[in-house]
Design a protein around this motif. Structure first.
Motif, PDB file in Angstrom:
ATOM      1  N   UNK A 127      25.480  26.937 -27.326  1.00  0.00           N
ATOM      2  CA  UNK A 127      24.884  27.399 -28.296  1.00  0.00           C
ATOM      3  C   UNK A 127      23.172  27.060 -28.084  1.00  0.00           C
ATOM      4  N   UNK A 128      22.785  25.882 -27.389  1.00  0.00           N
ATOM      5  CA  UNK A 128      21.624  25.621 -27.278  1.00  0.00           C
ATOM      6  C   UNK A 128      21.118  26.120 -26.080  1.00  0.00           C
ATOM      7  N   UNK A 129      21.990  27.094 -25.390  1.00  0.00           N
ATOM      8  CA  UNK A 129      21.203  27.494 -24.053  1.00  0.00           C
ATOM      9  C   UNK A 129      20.601  28.808 -25.010  1.00  0.00           C
ATOM     10  N   UNK A 130      21.484  29.442 -25.642  1.00  0.00           N
ATOM     11  CA  UNK A 130      20.950  30.575 -26.288  1.00  0.00           C
ATOM     12  C   UNK A 130      19.651  30.284 -27.226  1.00  0.00           C
ATOM     13  N   UNK A 131      19.719  29.299 -27.989  1.00  0.00           N
ATOM     14  CA  UNK A 131      18.587  28.912 -28.871  1.00  0.00           C
ATOM     15  C   UNK A 131      17.216  28.581 -28.179  1.00  0.00           C
ATOM     16  N   UNK A 132      17.334  27.984 -26.793  1.00  0.00           N
ATOM     17  CA  UNK A 132      16.418  27.743 -26.055  1.00  0.00           C
ATOM     18  C   UNK A 132      15.597  28.899 -25.668  1.00  0.00           C
ATOM     19  N   UNK A 133      16.448  29.914 -25.087  1.00  0.00           N
ATOM     20  CA  UNK A 133      16.072  31.093 -24.575  1.00  0.00           C
ATOM     21  C   UNK A 133      15.263  32.012 -25.730  1.00  0.00           C
ATOM     22  N   UNK A 134      15.801  32.031 -27.077  1.00  0.00           N
ATOM     23  CA  UNK A 134      15.222  33.009 -27.985  1.00  0.00           C
ATOM     24  C   UNK A 134      14.304  31.848 -28.975  1.00  0.00           C
ATOM     25  N   UNK A 135      14.214  31.118 -28.633  1.00  0.00           N
ATOM     26  CA  UNK A 135      13.104  29.960 -29.109  1.00  0.00           C
ATOM     27  C   UNK A 135      13.598  29.809 -30.789  1.00  0.00           C
ATOM     28  N   UNK A 136      14.725  29.535 -31.035  1.00  0.00           N
ATOM     29  CA  UNK A 136      15.239  29.160 -32.476  1.00  0.00           C
ATOM     30  C   UNK A 136      15.955  27.901 -32.274  1.00  0.00           C
ATOM     31  N   UNK A 137      16.065  27.280 -33.382  1.00  0.00           N
ATOM     32  CA  UNK A 137      17.142  26.296 -33.563  1.00  0.00           C
ATOM     33  C   UNK A 137      18.394  26.411 -33.235  1.00  0.00           C
ATOM     34  N   UNK A 138      19.109  25.728 -32.538  1.00  0.00           N
ATOM     35  CA  UNK A 138      20.850  25.666 -32.334  1.00  0.00           C
ATOM     36  C   UNK A 138      21.537  26.227 -33.436  1.00  0.00           C
ATOM     37  N   UNK A 139      21.217  25.474 -34.717  1.00  0.00           N
ATOM     38  CA  UNK A 139      21.783  25.735 -36.107  1.00  0.00           C
ATOM     39  C   UNK A 139      21.678  27.305 -36.527  1.00  0.00           C
ATOM     40  N   UNK A 140      20.578  27.951 -36.040  1.00  0.00           N
ATOM     41  CA  UNK A 140      20.298  29.226 -36.299  1.00  0.00           C
ATOM     42  C   UNK A 140      21.344  30.064 -35.550  1.00  0.00           C
ATOM     43  N   UNK A 141      21.567  29.851 -34.231  1.00  0.00           N
ATOM     44  CA  UNK A 141      22.484  30.441 -33.591  1.00  0.00           C
ATOM     45  C   UNK A 141      23.877  30.241 -33.964  1.00  0.00           C
ATOM     46  N   UNK A 142      24.261  28.912 -34.502  1.00  0.00           N
ATOM     47  CA  UNK A 142      25.288  28.783 -35.128  1.00  0.00           C
ATOM     48  C   UNK A 142      25.647  29.793 -36.442  1.00  0.00           C
ATOM     49  N   UNK A 143      24.642  30.004 -37.271  1.00  0.00           N
ATOM     50  CA  UNK A 143      24.637  30.560 -38.438  1.00  0.00           C
ATOM     51  C   UNK A 143      24.957  31.894 -37.992  1.00  0.00           C
ATOM     52  N   UNK A 144      24.177  32.572 -37.103  1.00  0.00           N
ATOM     53  CA  UNK A 144      24.504  33.834 -36.624  1.00  0.00           C
ATOM     54  C   UNK A 144      26.079  34.214 -36.207  1.00  0.00           C
ATOM     55  N   UNK A 145      26.436  33.149 -35.383  1.00  0.00           N
ATOM     56  CA  UNK A 145      27.920  33.339 -34.918  1.00  0.00           C
ATOM     57  C   UNK A 145      29.063  33.204 -35.981  1.00  0.00           C
ATOM     58  N   UNK A 146      28.457  32.572 -37.109  1.00  0.00           N
ATOM     59  CA  UNK A 146      29.276  32.389 -38.442  1.00  0.00           C
ATOM     60  C   UNK A 146      29.154  33.344 -39.261  1.00  0.00           C
ATOM     61  N   UNK A 147      28.473  34.223 -39.179  1.00  0.00           N
ATOM     62  CA  UNK A 147      28.072  35.267 -40.235  1.00  0.00           C
ATOM     63  C   UNK A 147      27.315  34.909 -41.371  1.00  0.00           C
ATOM     64  N   UNK A 148      26.680  33.640 -41.330  1.00  0.00           N
ATOM     65  CA  UNK A 148      25.967  33.076 -42.495  1.00  0.00           C
ATOM     66  C   UNK A 148      24.581  33.708 -42.585  1.00  0.00           C
ATOM     67  N   UNK A 149      23.810  33.893 -41.518  1.00  0.00           N
ATOM     68  CA  UNK A 149      22.677  34.871 -41.545  1.00  0.00           C
ATOM     69  C   UNK A 149      22.674  35.798 -40.275  1.00  0.00           C
ATOM     70  N   UNK A 150      21.798  36.535 -40.508  1.00  0.00           N
ATOM     71  CA  UNK A 150      21.537  37.809 -39.301  1.00  0.00           C
ATOM     72  C   UNK A 150      20.181  37.511 -38.631  1.00  0.00           C
ATOM     73  N   UNK A 151      20.158  37.488 -37.522  1.00  0.00           N
ATOM     74  CA  UNK A 151      18.895  37.830 -36.759  1.00  0.00           C
ATOM     75  C   UNK A 151      17.971  39.121 -37.042  1.00  0.00           C
TER      76      UNK A 151
END
Length: 204
Positions: free
Chosen positions: A151-175
């Motif tokens: 998740x940290x690899x995705x977060x670094x590339x998209x310039x967001x926090x790792x927890x944001x990527x985690x929220x996207x993968x859990x359906x808690x929020x949408x990009x």
């Protein structure tokens, strides 16, 4: 809609990566100054994440949804306003059901509130069909894992926090906005890489 309609959804994190606050603004630098003088918790902020959305209404809807789902430490009320008349279920219960919070954001014009209510009602009637190719939450995580990315690899590339990527993968929020476009592109590339990876020899 013009570029002047763009509004930033911002997320503030502490040094441990805990989400402290979610808000919206058209002028992030001015908002930092306001927080610095008016928010007693500002010294806890170590990371500021900004996501530009096409309009203020888009930002307000995303803000309300993230506050309900992610429960930032210093957002006192979902949507930062009083729930609309007739609401009987708590926002916490709504979040468990995967519903859109009904709290109407303060500081919005009547036109923005009307658009906000219209779009919330549309979401409550049922999910809108995905037309841009973004996979569902579970598939997002599966694609990333198949490509052996963290998740940290995705977060670094998209310039967001790792927890944001985690929220996207859990359906808690949408990009949204540009982050959504980049995320779709990245997932397509990761899926193609995983699909094209050499398969182990069945006789090995």
């Amino acid at each position: 809609m013009t570029g002047e309609d763009r509004t930033a959804l911002y997320r503030l994190f502490d040094e441990s990566g805990h989400l402290l606050y979610v808000g919206v603004t058209a002028h992030p630098q001015n908002r930092w100054k306001t927080h610095r003088t008016e928010s007693s918790w500002w010294d806890e902020v170590r990371l500021r994440e900004i996501e530009w959305l096409p309009s203020r209404v888009d930002a307000l809807i995303q803000e309300a949804a993230e506050i309900a789902a992610r429960r930032p430490r210093y957002n006192k009320h979902p949507g930062r306003s009083t729930p609309s008349a007739g609401e009987t279920r708590s926002v916490k219960h709504q979040a468990k059901l995967g519903e859109v919070p009904r709290a109407r954001p303060s500081g919005a014009t009547e036109q923005e509130l009307a658009e906000f209510d219209r779009r919330v009602e549309a979401k409550l009637r049922g999910p809108e069909p995905v037309v841009d190719g973004l996979p569902g939450p579970a598939e997002r995580a599966a694609i990333r894992q198949a490509a052996r990315w963290k998740q940290s690899d995705v977060a670094e590339l998209l310039q967001v926090h790792r927890l944001t990527v985690s929220a996207w993968e859990q359906g808690k929020s949408e990009p949204r906005g540009e982050s959504r476009k980049r995320y779709i592109y990245l997932l397509d590339k990761l899926k193609a890489r995983a699909d094209g990876a050499p398969q182990p020899d069945a006789g090995a």
